[in-house]
Structures are given as structure tokens and as C-alpha cells.
Design an enzyme around this catalytic site. Structure first.
Site, PDB file in Angstrom:
ATOM      1  CG  ASN A  89      -1.628   1.298   1.446  1.00 53.48           C
ATOM      2  OD1 ASN A  89      -2.625   1.614   0.800  1.00 53.48           O
ATOM      3  ND2 ASN A  89      -1.106   2.092   2.376  1.00 53.48           N
ATOM      4  CE1 TYR A 168       0.438   7.654  -6.949  1.00 51.53           C
ATOM      5  CE2 TYR A 168      -1.383   8.000  -8.469  1.00 51.53           C
ATOM      6  CZ  TYR A 168      -0.885   7.457  -7.299  1.00 51.53           C
ATOM      7  OH  TYR A 168      -1.705   6.702  -6.499  1.00 51.53           O
ATOM      8  CE  LYS A 172      -0.013   4.052  -7.298  1.00 54.42           C
ATOM      9  NZ  LYS A 172       0.296   3.147  -6.157  1.00 54.42           N
ATOM     10  CB  THR A 203      -5.788   9.901   1.988  1.00 58.20           C
ATOM     11  OG1 THR A 203      -5.054  10.050   0.764  1.00 58.20           O
ATOM     12  CG2 THR A 203      -6.763   8.729   1.859  1.00 58.20           C
TER      13      THR A 203
END
Length: 252
Positions: A89, A168, A172, A203
Site C-alpha cells: 500500500n 505517478y 502505477k 486522504t
């Protein structure tokens, strides 16, 4: 797949989606190992879960530090002898170079993002694989994103189309391929490997800008971590933005 004592390691579990993943797995009777780089934050998270009745233990783990990874793997092996679930994670944001277009991307930013989001996943997975192999039915979940889907990112009608940054999303995409390759390696073994798409979750990672809660964002990881024997392997699976169904496979 769950046995009398199932143990799960979640990296980056002291807050956000990682913490909620640990909380939901613990609610199913699973011992959760709270992997965190910061000892104070990790212990605080574990203590909070314990106060809710969880069997939660802090494990110091910096996914960018090979010695930290090795110590964590050795400790888990000594204490438990086996690992049933690994949830990769831990991740960092994409950062912004210039106007955030590919032509403005610096190698320093790419290296920083890949060190955690790509290299760290391989390092942790390989370190604990001997323990996962001892499990009756192990599950590896790599927390990915729909922004790593080439099909979605190159579709002009997709909500992903406006995104232009490299670090990013490409990290991924690399993670998705890593997931597929591990799934192929363990195709005939009782180890299932999948990538989870939590969706745009509020978040600290994104300044709490997401429209999904951390508890919702954790649901795909928990589902994949507890798949039955006839469950899939080698999929990007999770939240469908604007889809006909809330959860399901997504295109690579």
C-alpha cells in the site's frame, strides 16, 4: 482461504487507505502487521486498532531501505513463520515539475516516485516471498490506480484524459505490469496476485480532495486480500468511476 491464524502485512498502514485496510482485515479476525516508516506513527496506529479489539502489531518498515525490509521480513519469519497476506500500500504522490506536462518532467522526480511506488513493491514482495510460499493460500495485493490504466488514460472520453503528468501515472502502470508478471509466476501456485484500484479517495495523499472515504478506498484491497480459492489472479480490480457497477475488473 483464511486459516485459524491468518497474518497480513500492510505497508504504509499508519494512516489513510492502509490504516483502513488493516482495520477491515482485523475485523475479520486477521492479525494485522502495521508496516510504517515512522515508529511513533506506526505504534500509535497499532495501539488505536488494539483499542478497537484488533490484533495489531507495529512493524518498522521503510520500503525504500533494503536493510529495513530485511529486518522486517526476518522478524515476521521469527514471530509467525508464515505470511498469508501482503498488501503493498505504501506510496508517495507524483509531485509537480514545471507545468506538469511530460516535457517538464525531471529525472529526479521520476526516481523519487519510482523508488517508493515501484522498486519498493518489488523489494518488499521478494523479501517476504519465502513466508508467503509457506501459506496454504497466499494473497498479494498491490494498491494501484485507474491512472495507471493505459486504456483509460488514452481514451478522450475517459475522466483520466486531462491528466498529463508522467511520474505517478507511469509508476502505477509499471506496478500493473509487475502485478501481472508475479501473477504469471504463481499461476499454478496457491498465491493470487492482483492490483487494487481504490478510486479517488480523500486522504493526506491528495490533500483530502477525493470523493471516496478511506474506508471505501480500502474495500478493493480487502476484497482481493481475502479472495476464495476460485478467485481471479492477475487483474486490476476495484472502483469504477461512473460505471454501471461499483466494483469490478478495469482495463490495463
Amino acid at each position: 482461504m483464511l486459516n485459524d491464524m491468518t497474518t497480513a502485512l500492510i505497508t504504509g498502514a499508519n494512516k489513510g487507505i492502509g490504516y483502513e485496510t488493516a482495520r477491515q482485515l482485523a475485523a475479520r479476525g486477521i492479525t494485522v502487521l502495521i508496516g510504517a516508516r515512522d515508529a511513533d506513527l506506526g505504534r500509535t496506529a497499532a495501539d488505536k486498532l488494539k483499542a478497537e479489539g484488533a490484533d495489531a502489531i507495529f512493524v518498522q518498515l521503510d520500503v525504500t531501505d533494503e536493510q529495513s525490509i530485511a529486518r522486517a521480513a526476518d522478524w515476521i519469519g521469527t514471530e509467525y513463520g508464515v505470511l498469508d497476506i501482503l498488501v503493498n500500500n505504501a506510496a508517495i504522490g507524483g509531485f509537480v515539475d514545471g507545468d506538469n506536462n511530460p516535457s517538464s518532467t525531471t529525472l529526479a522526480t521520476l526516481r523519487r516516485v519510482y523508488e517508493t511506488n515501484v522498486f519498493g513493491v518489488v523489494a518488499v514482495t521478494n523479501a517476504v516471498l519465502p513466508l508467503l510460499r509457506r501459506a496454504a493460500a497466499a494473497r498479494i495485493v498491490n494498491v494501484s490506480s485507474e491512472v495507471g490504466s493505459i486504456a483509460m488514460m488514452t481514451d478522450p472520453d475517459s475522466p483520466m484524459w486531462p491528466m498529463a503528468a508522467i511520474p505517478y501515472p507511469s509508476a502505477k502502470t509499471a506496478l500493473n505490469m509487475i502485478t501481472a508478471m508475479y501473477a504469471k509466476e504463481f499461476w499454478d501456485a496457491p498465491i493470487k496476485v492482483n492490483a487494487a484500484n481504490p478510486g479517488y479517495t480523500a486522504t493526506d495523499f491528495n490533500g483530502n480532495a477525493g470523493f471516496r472515504t478511506p474506508a471505501q478506498g480500502a474495500e478493493p484491497s480487502v476484497h482481493l486480500a481475502t479472495l476464495p480459492a476460485d478467485g481471479p489472479s492477475g487483474q486490476l480490480w476495484g472502483y469504477h468511476m461512473g460505471g454501471d457497477v461499483e466494483y469490478g475488473p478495469l482495463p490495463w
